[in-house]
Design a protein around this motif. Sequence first.
Motif, short mmCIF file in Angstrom:
data_model
loop_
_atom_site.label_atom_id
_atom_site.label_comp_id
_atom_site.label_asym_id
_atom_site.label_seq_id
_atom_site.Cartn_x
_atom_site.Cartn_y
_atom_site.Cartn_z
N CYS A 12 0.85 -1.20 0.00
CA CYS A 12 0.00 0.00 0.00
C CYS A 12 0.88 1.24 0.00
CB CYS A 12 -0.86 -0.02 1.25
SG CYS A 12 0.13 -0.03 2.75
N GLY A 14 1.08 3.55 2.17
CA GLY A 14 1.65 3.84 3.49
C GLY A 14 2.99 3.15 3.69
N ASP A 17 5.70 4.55 1.12
CA ASP A 17 6.29 5.82 1.56
C ASP A 17 7.29 5.61 2.70
OD1 ASP A 17 4.69 6.97 -0.31
OD2 ASP A 17 3.36 8.00 1.09
N ALA A 18 6.93 4.71 3.63
CA ALA A 18 7.83 4.43 4.76
C ALA A 18 9.15 3.85 4.25
CB ALA A 18 7.17 3.47 5.74
N ALA A 73 5.37 2.76 10.07
CA ALA A 73 4.08 3.10 9.45
C ALA A 73 2.89 2.83 10.40
CB ALA A 73 3.90 2.32 8.16
N THR A 94 7.43 7.87 10.11
CA THR A 94 6.85 7.33 8.86
C THR A 94 5.42 6.82 9.12
OG1 THR A 94 7.64 5.04 9.09
CG2 THR A 94 9.15 6.61 8.06
N THR A 95 4.78 7.32 10.17
CA THR A 95 3.40 6.87 10.46
C THR A 95 2.51 7.13 9.24
OG1 THR A 95 3.70 7.54 12.76
CG2 THR A 95 1.45 7.08 12.05
N CYS A 96 1.76 6.13 8.84
CA CYS A 96 0.84 6.29 7.71
C CYS A 96 -0.24 7.34 8.05
CB CYS A 96 0.18 4.95 7.41
SG CYS A 96 -1.07 5.08 6.13
N GLU A 126 -0.15 -1.57 15.95
CA GLU A 126 -1.02 -0.43 15.59
C GLU A 126 -2.05 -0.19 16.70
OE1 GLU A 126 -3.00 -0.46 11.66
OE2 GLU A 126 -4.63 0.62 12.66
N CYS A 190 -8.79 1.20 6.17
CA CYS A 190 -8.19 2.07 5.15
C CYS A 190 -8.56 1.60 3.74
CB CYS A 190 -6.68 2.14 5.32
SG CYS A 190 -5.81 0.64 4.88
#
Length: 285
Positions: A12, A14, A17-18, A73, A94-96, A126, A190
């Motif tokens: 995903c 998230g 990006d992390a 994330a 890097t939290t989504c 999480e 999500c």
Amino acid sequence: MLVIQARHLGMCFGVRDALETMRNLPYPETVTVHGELVHNPVVTEELDARGFHRQSEDERHAAPSTDKVLITAHGVSNTARKKLESQGYELIDTTCPLVKRVHKAALHYHDKGYFLVVIGRRGHVEVEGLTGDLVNFVVVSHPDQVRTYQERRIAVVNQTTTRPDEVEEFHRRVVRNNSQAEVKLVDTTCRPTRERQDSVVELVRRVQGLVVVGGANSNNTLQLGLKAQEHGIPWWRVATAQELRPEWFENIRVIGLTAGTSTTDETVREVAVALRKIKPGKLSA
Ligand code: SF4
């Protein structure tokens, strides 16, 4: 074997990006990754090869050994974040954004005096981050765990990787068991999880078994596999192509393939190639 892939599968935004943040960081040896960056052993090996320090999820209460700490994330609570900052650590976050959205929703209702029913896996990183700032809450991982609470206002939120149909069932139970209370549902599954769930529902109708690529700790990987189970076909979870066993597929000609949100495109490709090489089973003889 014929391999049919889910329309939406794998990593995903998230997690992507992390990973990108991690790959662009200079001097990895000065950074401690606070828990598993993603639930993916291939990525974990990459972190080690680059020289990052790592704290497993069970070790996150111990003091990191470097000046910089990378928040994964999955996120952490504000309490944990402030503690690290007060100890002088520089945080790389890097939290989504979709995890942050759940925190925001939970705190919004909590601050207004609502009792929080958090749908998720107890002990999951999480969920720990989400509940770390709450006082008045309960975590439920099965609808049968929903009780009658002595509260007049209840808000229901969920771990981002909860199946949408499960959220509905939990919500129904909370309402049914708590007719004295006003119940607010904030469905925080999500979008990538929804897309992967919807795709696997379509997929299991067309195949004789399902392979799900993902880590053993990955909640969304498990949820994808459970869709196959509900549909009455066998499923197997593997983290890499090397874990596939040809004997699993003795009676299978058409296999479905999906992957959890922490799985890299490369690992999905390798598993697809390996599955295609397995000779069709008894049914095609
Ligand atoms: S699964 Fe959803 S919430 Fe979790 S990192 Fe991916 S996009 Fe974000």
